[in-house]
Design a protein around this motif. Sequence first.
Motif, PDB file in Angstrom:
ATOM      1  N   VAL A 242       0.860  -1.189   0.000  1.00 24.10           N
ATOM      2  CA  VAL A 242       0.000   0.000   0.000  1.00 24.10           C
ATOM      3  C   VAL A 242       0.896   1.238   0.000  1.00 24.10           C
ATOM      4  N   ALA A 243       0.735   2.092  -1.023  1.00 21.67           N
ATOM      5  CA  ALA A 243       1.532   3.312  -1.089  1.00 21.67           C
ATOM      6  C   ALA A 243       1.175   4.217   0.075  1.00 21.67           C
ATOM      7  N   GLY A 244       2.181   4.764   0.744  1.00 16.63           N
ATOM      8  CA  GLY A 244       1.932   5.586   1.922  1.00 16.63           C
ATOM      9  C   GLY A 244       2.810   6.810   1.960  1.00 16.63           C
ATOM     10  N   SER A 245       2.578   7.642   2.961  1.00 14.69           N
ATOM     11  CA  SER A 245       3.279   8.910   3.119  1.00 14.69           C
ATOM     12  C   SER A 245       4.444   8.769   4.095  1.00 14.69           C
ATOM     13  N   GLU A 246       5.344   9.754   4.057  1.00 13.37           N
ATOM     14  CA  GLU A 246       6.437   9.783   5.024  1.00 13.37           C
ATOM     15  C   GLU A 246       5.907  10.023   6.432  1.00 13.37           C
ATOM     16  N   GLU A 247       4.755  10.711   6.557  1.00  9.74           N
ATOM     17  CA  GLU A 247       4.132  10.903   7.870  1.00  9.74           C
ATOM     18  C   GLU A 247       3.725   9.559   8.476  1.00  9.74           C
ATOM     19  N   ALA A 248       3.184   8.673   7.633  1.00  6.20           N
ATOM     20  CA  ALA A 248       2.797   7.344   8.114  1.00  6.20           C
ATOM     21  C   ALA A 248       4.017   6.533   8.526  1.00  6.20           C
TER      22      ALA A 248
ATOM     23  N   SER B 139       9.288  19.151  34.062  1.00 16.29           N
ATOM     24  CA  SER B 139       8.477  18.512  35.094  1.00 16.29           C
ATOM     25  C   SER B 139       8.650  19.333  36.368  1.00 16.29           C
ATOM     26  N   ALA B 140       7.528  19.804  36.924  1.00 18.12           N
ATOM     27  CA  ALA B 140       7.568  20.694  38.088  1.00 18.12           C
ATOM     28  C   ALA B 140       8.494  21.879  37.844  1.00 18.12           C
ATOM     29  N   GLY B 141       8.492  22.377  36.611  1.00 17.96           N
ATOM     30  CA  GLY B 141       9.287  23.540  36.262  1.00 17.96           C
ATOM     31  C   GLY B 141      10.731  23.266  35.919  1.00 17.96           C
ATOM     32  N   LYS B 142      11.201  22.039  36.120  1.00 18.04           N
ATOM     33  CA  LYS B 142      12.598  21.712  35.862  1.00 18.04           C
ATOM     34  C   LYS B 142      12.761  21.058  34.493  1.00 18.04           C
ATOM     35  N   LEU B 143      13.837  21.400  33.796  1.00 17.69           N
ATOM     36  CA  LEU B 143      14.138  20.808  32.506  1.00 17.69           C
ATOM     37  C   LEU B 143      14.533  19.347  32.701  1.00 17.69           C
ATOM     38  N   VAL B 144      13.795  18.434  32.050  1.00 17.05           N
ATOM     39  CA  VAL B 144      14.050  17.007  32.250  1.00 17.05           C
ATOM     40  C   VAL B 144      14.294  16.249  30.947  1.00 17.05           C
ATOM     41  N   GLY B 145      14.192  16.929  29.799  1.00 15.59           N
ATOM     42  CA  GLY B 145      14.415  16.209  28.556  1.00 15.59           C
ATOM     43  C   GLY B 145      14.192  17.051  27.328  1.00 15.59           C
ATOM     44  N   ARG B 146      14.340  16.390  26.161  1.00 17.08           N
ATOM     45  CA  ARG B 146      14.142  17.078  24.888  1.00 17.08           C
ATOM     46  C   ARG B 146      13.246  16.253  23.984  1.00 17.08           C
ATOM     47  N   LEU B 147      12.283  16.916  23.384  1.00 19.96           N
ATOM     48  CA  LEU B 147      11.325  16.260  22.503  1.00 19.96           C
ATOM     49  C   LEU B 147      11.954  15.963  21.152  1.00 19.96           C
ATOM     50  N   GLY B 148      11.660  14.766  20.626  1.00 21.04           N
ATOM     51  CA  GLY B 148      12.070  14.403  19.275  1.00 21.04           C
ATOM     52  C   GLY B 148      10.913  14.601  18.305  1.00 21.04           C
ATOM     53  N   ARG B 149      10.652  13.595  17.492  1.00 21.10           N
ATOM     54  CA  ARG B 149       9.609  13.700  16.476  1.00 21.10           C
ATOM     55  C   ARG B 149       8.220  13.534  17.088  1.00 21.10           C
ATOM     56  N   THR B 150       7.283  14.413  16.717  1.00 18.29           N
ATOM     57  CA  THR B 150       5.880  14.314  17.125  1.00 18.29           C
ATOM     58  C   THR B 150       5.041  13.889  15.924  1.00 18.29           C
ATOM     59  N   VAL B 151       4.143  12.918  16.118  1.00 19.67           N
ATOM     60  CA  VAL B 151       3.270  12.417  15.050  1.00 19.67           C
ATOM     61  C   VAL B 151       1.845  12.319  15.581  1.00 19.67           C
ATOM     62  N   ARG B 152       0.890  12.099  14.677  1.00 21.17           N
ATOM     63  CA  ARG B 152      -0.509  11.965  15.079  1.00 21.17           C
ATOM     64  C   ARG B 152      -1.033  10.587  14.708  1.00 21.17           C
ATOM     65  N   HIS B 153      -1.581   9.904  15.685  1.00 19.79           N
ATOM     66  CA  HIS B 153      -2.173   8.580  15.503  1.00 19.79           C
ATOM     67  C   HIS B 153      -3.671   8.763  15.270  1.00 19.79           C
ATOM     68  N   PRO B 154      -4.266   8.015  14.319  1.00 21.73           N
ATOM     69  CA  PRO B 154      -5.697   8.177  14.038  1.00 21.73           C
ATOM     70  C   PRO B 154      -6.611   7.948  15.235  1.00 21.73           C
ATOM     71  N   ARG B 155      -6.144   7.183  16.240  1.00 23.33           N
ATOM     72  CA  ARG B 155      -6.985   6.940  17.413  1.00 23.33           C
ATOM     73  C   ARG B 155      -6.419   7.549  18.694  1.00 23.33           C
ATOM     74  N   LEU B 156      -5.103   7.595  18.807  1.00 28.25           N
ATOM     75  CA  LEU B 156      -4.481   7.990  20.072  1.00 28.25           C
ATOM     76  C   LEU B 156      -4.097   9.460  20.144  1.00 28.25           C
ATOM     77  N   GLY B 157      -4.136  10.159  19.041  1.00 32.90           N
ATOM     78  CA  GLY B 157      -3.731  11.551  19.054  1.00 32.90           C
ATOM     79  C   GLY B 157      -2.235  11.697  18.895  1.00 32.90           C
ATOM     80  N   TYR B 158      -1.655  12.649  19.612  1.00 36.65           N
ATOM     81  CA  TYR B 158      -0.241  12.978  19.429  1.00 36.65           C
ATOM     82  C   TYR B 158       0.673  12.037  20.215  1.00 36.65           C
ATOM     83  N   LEU B 159       1.686  11.519  19.507  1.00 41.24           N
ATOM     84  CA  LEU B 159       2.721  10.669  20.098  1.00 41.24           C
ATOM     85  C   LEU B 159       4.075  11.280  19.768  1.00 41.24           C
ATOM     86  N   ALA B 160       5.054  10.996  20.576  1.00 44.06           N
ATOM     87  CA  ALA B 160       6.397  11.528  20.311  1.00 44.06           C
ATOM     88  C   ALA B 160       7.460  10.654  20.949  1.00 44.06           C
TER      89      ALA B 160
END
Length: 337
Positions: free
Chosen positions: A198-204, A280-301
């Motif tokens: 099935v042809a798909g997108s880079e987002e998928a 978390s509680a105002g303190k820097l605890v990490g860095r976000l990578g790629r964010t994507v959208r799942h058709p049922r779960l919403g935003y994942l990263a």
Amino acid sequence: MEERGDGGRYDPNEATVSRTELEALEAAALLVRLEASGVLILRGADRIDFLHGQVSNDVRGLPAAGTNRSLLLNHRGHALAQMRVFRLAEELLVLVDDGALPVVEESLRRHIIFDQVELERREDMSALTLQGAKAKEIIETALGVEVPAEGTFGTIRFEGSEVIVTPSRRSAQGGFDLLAHGELVGPLTEALAESGAVAGSEEALELGRVMGRIPAAASEGGEGILPQEAGLEPLVSYRKGCYLGQEIMARIEARGKLRRELACLMLDGQPAGGERDIRSAGKLVGRLGRTVRHPRLGYLALAVLRSDLPEDARLEVGGVGARAAPVPIESAAAANA
């Protein structure tokens, strides 16, 4: 509208990844052209020793028709690019991911001094990936060959030319990368589609990568992040000798434990303004990578987070809440089906 796992509301009609693409990943196979990937060829008597001294994984140890994944590091040990190296009979072929071909080419050319090495960018070659539960079956049916084993590649004849096929895990289900001359992409796509692809997108494809917790240097690595923190340690050899960033890698091996690690998050929305700092509680605890959208779960990263955070830690990035995703994430998807 559907209920989200966190009690919020999520409209699947707004998703950039369709259910058809998601179902292809889970039950068939998704075919995606890797538009941001590019190919370099190295020739000459010193090609193996030269590349071995430039990248993070073992090039000298590759057998004939062998392949592995590697990184280009800077002097601080941070990954600038991710690639796959193929050992051909008289050449090395390097498939560079995520638009980093100019960075890799410039770095390699700069380091060719007295080495007998010729470097060529192959604009005429394209890369595709077939990911999903039936990828193996579809390739064997469409191309009439057995797929190669992990760590190797096969070169097959198709439409009078050659196609390189190698196992490549770009999703939870895994699959294969295919490299071919540009004029073969159409016929190759057609043949794979006739066999069930099935042809798909880079987002998928990115959704499949995030769900599979598969890091990429361009998204979860880069400046300020060590490969080991981003889950990229399998692309690093600790036994190969000198290369750029090797001293930092050796220091990490000796020290043993890091304070950050790769994690998968479920987000309450899209972080504002491209913000990547996770708190978390105002303190820097990490860095976000790629964010994507799942058709049922919403935003994942995917993210690089402090490893000492409690599992139920309340996180925030770019004005939205976040929490750790379940393992496997498919369990959350099933609960929200």
